[in-house]
Design an enzyme around this catalytic site. Structure first.
Site, PDB file in Angstrom:
ATOM      1  N   ILE A 115      -0.049   7.151   4.092  1.00 20.52           N
ATOM      2  CA  ILE A 115       0.882   6.628   5.091  1.00 20.52           C
ATOM      3  C   ILE A 115       1.907   5.710   4.445  1.00 20.52           C
ATOM      4  CG2 ILE A 115       1.057   5.139   7.118  1.00 20.52           C
ATOM      5  CD1 ILE A 115      -1.691   6.271   7.985  1.00 20.52           C
ATOM      6  N   GLY A 116       1.475   4.811   3.562  1.00 17.65           N
ATOM      7  CA  GLY A 116       2.400   3.877   2.931  1.00 17.65           C
ATOM      8  C   GLY A 116       3.480   4.571   2.131  1.00 17.65           C
ATOM      9  N   THR A 158       1.437   3.420  -2.455  1.00 13.87           N
ATOM     10  CA  THR A 158       1.192   4.383  -3.525  1.00 13.87           C
ATOM     11  C   THR A 158       0.747   5.750  -3.038  1.00 13.87           C
ATOM     12  OG1 THR A 158      -1.000   3.385  -3.782  1.00 13.87           O
ATOM     13  CG2 THR A 158       0.710   2.693  -5.334  1.00 13.87           C
ATOM     14  N   TYR A 208     -14.849  -2.420   8.814  1.00 14.77           N
ATOM     15  CA  TYR A 208     -13.469  -1.938   8.868  1.00 14.77           C
ATOM     16  C   TYR A 208     -12.904  -2.093  10.277  1.00 14.77           C
ATOM     17  CZ  TYR A 208      -9.511   1.303   8.810  1.00 14.77           C
ATOM     18  OH  TYR A 208      -8.265   1.857   8.931  1.00 14.77           O
ATOM     19  N   GLY A 216       0.815  -1.207   0.000  1.00 13.32           N
ATOM     20  CA  GLY A 216       0.000   0.000   0.000  1.00 13.32           C
ATOM     21  C   GLY A 216       0.847   1.254   0.000  1.00 13.32           C
TER      22      GLY A 216
END
Length: 253
Positions: free
Chosen positions: A18-19, A15, A150, A13
């Site tokens: 946070i990633g 892109t 979630y 993740g």
């Protein structure tokens, strides 16, 4: 010399949000980063920004064939992994009445199934002293209407993190979780709609989320990245099975 000079890391993740901040920080600290994500355009941007220090692999972590391609790239480089940051995840709003099997599977496949098998498939590449960091959420510790799936998916990851810390301790592999509070990312803004077409709704959501944080603002992705570097470094050599809250005090005050 950075804190992670000569190390190799995988960030899922990567892109945006946070990633992406984590991948950028790890490179700044001297690591080579395998960056994954579903959007090739953003992956190309990361490579353009960070250069040869990044190997970008387009993949959806909920697809096991895609994960195999990621670890084939790791194997091809031949230097294993010192750090896995299982960060990729999704979130959508749906009440119990609105929830569909497809919506449930979408969230759990990405957040739980994808994370579990990312970590499992990384095990042959992790040696003594390696670290796994899972991205959790404050939602796992509190109830928010229409955000139950979630929240439940992140609560599942919290328990997996604890269990893996026990299972991998004999291999001297540490497993911890970072727990972001509301963070200024495209993902958070996207919960309210399109940033351009729904600008007022997006701004209202961001302001509402910031109002619940004792420090009075949203978190910055770079602050989460700093927490990951700490957990991956020798400074955290005696920390495993823990949750590091980077939430401006939201969960504890």
């Amino acid at each position: 010399m950075g804190q992670l000079e000569g190390k190799s890391a995988l960030v899922t993740g990567a892109t945006s949000g946070i990633g992406r901040a984590i991948a950028t920080k790890l490179v700044a600290e001297g690591a080579h980063v395998f960056a994954t994500g579903r959007r090739q355009t953003e992956l190309d941007e990361i490579v353009g920004e960070l250069g040869d220090a990044v190997t970008a692999v387009r993949s959806d972590i909920s697809d096991l064939d895609d994960l195999d391609r990621v670890f084939s790239a790791v194997q091809e480089r031949g230097q294993g992994l010192d750090l896995v940051v299982a960060n990729a995840g999704v979130g959508t709003f749906a009440s119990l009445e609105q929830l569909t099997p497809e919506g449930f599977d979408y969230t759990f496949n990405a957040n739980v199934r994808g994370t579990v098998f990312t970590v499992q498939k990384s095990l042959p590449f992790l040696g003594p002293g390696a670290s796994v960091v899972v991205t959790g959420s404050t939602s796992a510790s509190r109830a928010t209407a229409t955000f139950g799936v979630y929240s439940a998916s992140k609560a599942a990851l919290r328990q997996f993190t604890r269990t893996w810390a026990i299972e991998l301790a004999a291999r001297d592999i540490r497993v911890n979780m970072i727990v972001p509070g509301p963070t200024d990312t495209p993902g958070l803004a996207g919960l309210a709609g399109d940033p351009v077409a729904d600008r007022e709704k997006v701004q209202a959501l961001l302001e509402q989320e910031a109002s619940h944080v004792p420090l009075g603002r949203l978190g910055r992705p770079s602050e989460l990245a700093d927490a990951v570097v700490f957990l991956a470094s020798e400074q955290a050599a005696f920390i495993t099975g823990s949750e590091l809250f980077v939430d401006g005090g939201q969960s504890k005050i």
